[in-house]
Scaffold this motif. Structure first.
Motif, PDB file in Angstrom:
ATOM      1  N   ALA A 350       0.748  -1.169  -0.065  1.00 39.65           N
ATOM      2  CA  ALA A 350       0.125   0.142  -0.060  1.00 39.65           C
ATOM      3  C   ALA A 350       0.882   1.274   0.126  1.00 39.65           C
ATOM      4  N   ALA A 351       0.416   2.286  -0.332  1.00 41.73           N
ATOM      5  CA  ALA A 351       1.121   3.617  -0.551  1.00 41.73           C
ATOM      6  C   ALA A 351       1.267   4.140   0.958  1.00 41.73           C
ATOM      7  N   ASP A 352       0.597   3.702   2.204  1.00 37.48           N
ATOM      8  CA  ASP A 352       0.825   3.911   3.271  1.00 37.48           C
ATOM      9  C   ASP A 352       1.130   2.809   4.100  1.00 37.48           C
ATOM     10  N   GLY A 353       1.867   1.729   3.463  1.00 38.41           N
ATOM     11  CA  GLY A 353       2.166   0.218   4.264  1.00 38.41           C
ATOM     12  C   GLY A 353       2.866   0.509   5.419  1.00 38.41           C
ATOM     13  N   THR A 354       3.799   1.310   5.230  1.00 35.97           N
ATOM     14  CA  THR A 354       4.840   1.384   6.509  1.00 35.97           C
ATOM     15  C   THR A 354       3.873   1.922   7.843  1.00 35.97           C
ATOM     16  N   ASP A 355       3.163   3.017   7.584  1.00 36.93           N
ATOM     17  CA  ASP A 355       2.137   3.414   8.621  1.00 36.93           C
ATOM     18  C   ASP A 355       1.161   2.305   8.978  1.00 36.93           C
ATOM     19  N   ARG A 356       0.872   1.480   8.140  1.00 37.61           N
ATOM     20  CA  ARG A 356      -0.245   0.295   8.511  1.00 37.61           C
ATOM     21  C   ARG A 356       0.749  -0.272   9.583  1.00 37.61           C
ATOM     22  N   VAL A 357       1.982  -0.802   9.044  1.00 37.12           N
ATOM     23  CA  VAL A 357       2.568  -1.536  10.159  1.00 37.12           C
ATOM     24  C   VAL A 357       2.928  -1.196  11.379  1.00 37.12           C
ATOM     25  N   ASN A 358       3.071   0.064  11.447  1.00 38.55           N
ATOM     26  CA  ASN A 358       3.534   0.536  12.603  1.00 38.55           C
ATOM     27  C   ASN A 358       2.275   0.945  13.319  1.00 38.55           C
ATOM     28  N   ALA A 359       1.181   1.093  12.729  1.00 36.59           N
ATOM     29  CA  ALA A 359      -0.165   1.190  13.503  1.00 36.59           C
ATOM     30  C   ALA A 359      -0.528   0.208  14.233  1.00 36.59           C
ATOM     31  N   ILE A 360      -0.082  -1.283  13.704  1.00 33.58           N
ATOM     32  CA  ILE A 360      -0.215  -2.561  14.284  1.00 33.58           C
ATOM     33  C   ILE A 360       0.665  -2.450  15.447  1.00 33.58           C
ATOM     34  N   LEU A 361       1.889  -2.089  15.201  1.00 37.19           N
ATOM     35  CA  LEU A 361       2.995  -2.382  16.217  1.00 37.19           C
ATOM     36  C   LEU A 361       2.764  -1.388  17.436  1.00 37.19           C
ATOM     37  N   ASP A 362       2.145  -0.525  17.222  1.00 34.77           N
ATOM     38  CA  ASP A 362       1.894   0.503  18.311  1.00 34.77           C
ATOM     39  C   ASP A 362       0.863  -0.122  19.289  1.00 34.77           C
ATOM     40  N   CYS A 363       0.072  -0.789  18.980  1.00 33.20           N
ATOM     41  CA  CYS A 363      -0.951  -1.341  19.937  1.00 33.20           C
ATOM     42  C   CYS A 363      -0.301  -2.588  20.828  1.00 33.20           C
ATOM     43  N   HIS A 364       0.496  -3.041  20.181  1.00 31.14           N
ATOM     44  CA  HIS A 364       1.297  -4.033  20.916  1.00 31.14           C
ATOM     45  C   HIS A 364       2.207  -3.492  21.930  1.00 31.14           C
TER      46      HIS A 364
END
Length: 921
Positions: A350-364
């Motif tokens: 995705a064009a915001d794929g890294t932000d998607r990854v970090n949004a998941i990591l943030d919760c953990h």
């Protein structure tokens, strides 16, 4: 439980494994079969670097028992252990390795069929220069000379390598050493850029290093598993079975209702492109509910970012989900301690794929649910060695050993270790930019290895033209004819799975050996050795003078001391000088903990919460009002250069298709099984329409696998715009704006043939069968002579038996040679309805009776295949359910074997039996 314990529910099923000693490290050793490779390179005598198949080959490693070899699967990043038993005729019997901790003997349909993909048909067996056979010395000298001359005239950044996640780590290491340390450019990128670069970037931002913190065992120990952007049941079936074995609640986050979603406790069909909003909303909810782990928070920075999280109403507006759905998901995540969030290409591409990854990591990170049993974010990779490539610096913005190109101390350390004359001092061209540089003339010499970018890259038509524009193109491959090999000035024959020797690292950081159990065919040579030979010829003989893969691996393990010295987690130094032949699967950091970061010790000092803002939605416009999603089918992989060899793997889905919502189909006059043209601003494709509510209105889905070799116009990546994530450089392959229109062919057709059929029609899609080939067709004009057309199509001169009715538009032609069916064509004005399994089975056996299109009286029609592992058709299943009173998937398995091997068909079996199962309750 520990990651090495076998889950009880994985004990049964699958083909029996040969009796072998246990793995070394859990016991046992392997012996060397054949002569030891001679040290050094190849002299002026022109000796072939690799003997022809059947003449023996050094370095083939087999257990000392029974001639079977423990190796690792060639496909996805699960990294399943395989036991291969050569049949003495160039093939092998394949079974899962019950001692391998990734799969405990289980294999998916693709892994189970590996033995069917080992033939030499279509293999590139000798070096080719300008399409003419050449000696290895001539070809390698030419490659070295042209690269050296290009660098001398235009500088090191005028050359580039494009490599592959199917490389072994040893191949990757040598290629990166040559390009970054000796040529002095970072213009080496990999097709892993297309699948995992955003995960790499997200890990580095959050942790300070590209590290997956958990293990596969967490899938069995979790209480809640969130699968986001992952059709795990089809794309990683062995892991899906481990999820099912653990009994956790499962939430699937996917715009499309996949078979994985069918079996989940909750499916969140969010709007494409709204992933960041969903996960940022969860982060805000966790803060609002007081669910932050305050002790762990001392090891994390950026907690204040949660204050900017979107409200529930904002998340609902962005995702298209109801507030009730969001509250249910957020409450489930919040109250469940053991949560694993598994993500894959639907997040990364995705064009915001890294932000998607970090949004998941943030919760953990915010809740301390990381590095503990049954907890953590988990990136699952799509290629067998995407992780190994990342370890050795396979991406254009990395150095080997997880070191950073931008860091002068790291560069100095790497250059010192290699004793190299240069070191790349800036990021190289990432995949999309690399091929744009080919198009505009900046790249003047290109070497493509083990990948097919003319099909798999975004804007694939433009990429094909860009490769043509490069003055000197080298392609190393196992196939003689791919869309990319056809563009090569020099084609170099490489060894493939079963012939080459090295290591791969799977998604849980576990290093396993791929071992050779077949001799190299023709003059094929291992990739690492091809690259090393060029390095020698460019003047660096000492630096590239390894005699075997074990020596390359040993150098690499020693290099990871640099990683350790700079505070990174990656550490393989304990493997230095190991018994490479006998090496058992092992996780890194070798000798360290399997789960990471539970103590808050991050490579950068502290973990980092990014709290990214809601991302960009997929583009649409008035001309292109649909959003096209792409992905994989159950039984094929990448561009089918391997899986396309197996007749079994084409039984489930044999042609390209596009999923269309019924309301959209009705509005556009698209009939089920009709043909459609999907087009973007960059290209177009033709595929079969599958009208289904698995996709929402305004959304389409098409698989990625078909190429110019297997279909007329079905290269889906030709449609994809080369938009990339600004952080990772990964292209947005999951959401492009397209239009879709119904086609109106003059006729539709289906043929079977013992010879490889070839057509020049509006549409065709070709697949192997057990006795030959099948082809779906459609034409813009009706042939004047159906018999002549059928003979040309099938490549068969044989007696023709026909049923022709011009009034009804029906043509049926059976081609009979020596009393047996050599080919048959069925054509009609509408999509042809007949028993395709019956015709496939009749090929080479039956006669003119096949013109009925269905089995005769008393002969069962199995119907379309549901279980590819055992070839069980839908009609067989439905009949057994009705006649035997079957009420569960397990009962179907006991009666028919369906669903008892890889398990990928179990959701489909469950759907078939659902009405009876409900009635039984």
């Amino acid at each position: 439980m520990s990651s090495s314990r076998k889950p009880p529910s994985l004990d049964a099923g699958g083909p029996p494994s040969p009796s072998l000693p246990p793995l070394a490290g859990g016991g046992g050793r392997f012996a060397v079969s054949g002569a030891t490779p001679e040290p050094g390179g190849f002299g002026s005598s022109g000796d072939s670097p690799s003997p022809r198949r059947g003449e023996g080959r050094g370095g083939g490693l087999t257990p000392s028992h029974g001639g079977a070899t423990r190796t690792t699967c060639a496909y996805c990043g699960v990294g399943c252990g395989v036991i291969a038993s050569p049949d003495g005729q160039g093939g092998a019997t394949i079974a899962g390795d019950p001692d391998h901790p990734a799969n405990f003997g289980r294999l998916c349909s693709k892994g189970s069929a590996l033995g069917e993909t080992l033939g030499l048909d279509g293999r590139l067996l000798t070096p080719q220069v300008g399409g003419v056979e050449a000696s290895w010395d001539a070809a390698l000298d030419l490659v070295a000379d042209r690269f050296r001359e290009t660098i001398a005239e235009h500088g090191p950044d005028s050359v580039a390598f494009y490599v592959s996640g199917q490389f072994l780590t040893e191949d990757y290491y040598v290629a990166n050493k040559l390009m970054k340390g000796f040529i002095g450019s970072a213009n080496i990128d990999t097709n892993s850029r297309l699948c995992m670069a955003s995960s790499v970037a997200g890990h580095k931002r959050a942790f300070g290093e590209d590290v997956v913190p958990g293990t596969y065992a967490d899938l069995e120990e979790a209480e809640l598993i969130v699968l986001t952007g992952s059709n795990l049941a089809w794309c990683h079936p062995v892991l899906h079975q481990r999820v099912q074995a653990g009994g956790a609640k499962v939430v699937v986050i996917d715009p499309r209702r996949t078979v994985t979603a069918d079996g989940a406790d909750m499916h969140l069909a969010l709007r494409p492109g709204s992933d960041v909003a969903l996960w940022s909303g969860l982060l805000g909810h966790l803060f609002g509910e007081g669910c932050i782990d305050l002790d762990f928070a001392a090891h994390v920075e950026g907690m204040a970012g949660a204050a900017s999280a979107p409200t529930l109403a904002q998340v609902a507006a962005a995702t298209g989900l109801t507030k009730q759905e969001l509250r249910a998901f957020y409450a489930l995540w919040t109250r469940t301690e053991k949560v694993v969030s598994v993500y894959s290409q639907g997040v990364n591409q995705a064009a915001d794929g890294t932000d998607r990854v970090n949004a998941i990591l943030d919760c953990h990170l915010a809740t301390g649910r990381i590095g503990k049993s049954g907890c953590g974010p988990f990136s699952v990779t799509g290629q067998p060695n995407a992780m190994g490539g990342r370890e050795v610096g396979g991406l254009a913005n990395m150095l080997a050993a997880h070191l950073d190109l931008e860091n002068a101390a790291h560069r100095e350390a790497v250059q010192g270790f290699w004793a190299s004359p240069a070191i790349a001092d800036k990021q190289g061209l990432k995949a999309v930019d690399l091929f744009r540089a080919c198009a505009d003339g900046r790249v003047k010499a290109l070497w493509i290895m083990c990948t097919n970018p003319a099909v798999s890259m975004p804007e694939a038509d433009a990429v094909r033209a860009a490769i043509r524009n490069v003055p000197f193109v080298v392609v190393s491959d196992i196939e003689a004819e791919t869309d990319t090999v056809r563009l090569a000035d020099v084609a170099l024959p490489a060894t493939g799975w079963g012939e080459k020797d090295g290591t791969v690292t799977n998604s849980e950081r576990r290093i396993s050996r791929q071992r050779a159990f077949l001799p190299a065919p023709g003059e094929a040579m291992d990739d690492w050795r091809i690259i090393a030979e060029v390095g020698k010829r460019m003047g660096w003989a000492e630096a590239f003078g390894w005699s075997c893969a074990a020596e390359v691996f040993d150098e690499w393990t020693r290099m990871t001391a640099l990683s350790r010295d700079f505070g990174k987690v990656l550490d393989l130094t304990a493997l230095e000088g190991c018994d490479y032949d006998a090496m058992a699967p092992v996780m890194w950091p070798v000798g360290g903990p399997e789960r990471l970061f539970a103590d808050g010790a991050f490579p950068r000092g502290k973990g980092q919460i990014l709290a990214p803002r809601m991302g960009e939605m997929p583009l649409r416009d008035r001309r292109h009002p649909f959003t096209l999603n792409t992905g994989r089918v159950r039984d094929h992989w990448h561009t089918m250069t391997r899986t396309g060899r197996s007749a079994k793997l084409s039984l489930h889905i044999a042609e390209p298709f596009v999923e269309v919502h019924p309301a959209d189909a009705a509005a556009l006059g698209i009939a089920p099984a009709g043909l459609v043209r999907i087009a973007s601003a960059h290209g177009a494709m033709i595929a079969r329409a599958q009208v289904t509510d698995r996709v929402a209105r305004g959304q389409l889905f098409a698989p990625i696998h078909w190429t110019g070799e297997t279909a007329s116009t079905a290269r889906v990546d030709a449609l994809v715009e080369g938009r990339v994530d600004p952080v990772s450089g990964q292209p947005a392959l999951k959401g492009m704006a397209v239009e879709i229109k119904a086609l109106a062919p003059a006729w539709y057709g289906f043929c079977v043939s013992t010879a490889r059929p070839a057509a020049d029609t509006l549409y065709w899609a070709r697949a192997r069968t057990a006795a030959g080939w099948q082809m779906e067709l459609a034409g813009a004009e009706t042939p004047g002579d159906w018999v002549a057309f059928a003979r040309d199509l099938c490549g068969v001169e044989a007696e023709a038996v026909t049923v022709l009715d011009a009034t009804k538009g029906i043509a049926r032609v059976a081609l009979i040679a020596d009393g047996r069916l050599a080919g048959a064509l069925f054509a009609a004005r509408e999509p042809v309805a007949l028993s395709r399994p019956h015709l496939r089975d009749a090929l080479g056996e039956g006669g003119a009776e096949v013109l009925a299109g269905r089995p005769g009286n008393g002969m069962p029609d199995p119907g379309p295949v549901v279980c590819a592992c055992f070839g069980v058709g839908v009609n067989t299943i439905v009949t057994a359910v009705a006649e035997q009173g079957l009420v569960s998937v397990e009962e179907i398995g006991a009666a028919l074997k369906a669903g008892t091997n890889c398990g990928a068909c179990r959701p489909e079996l469950a759907a078939l039996i659902a009405p009876r199962a409900v009635a039984a309750e």
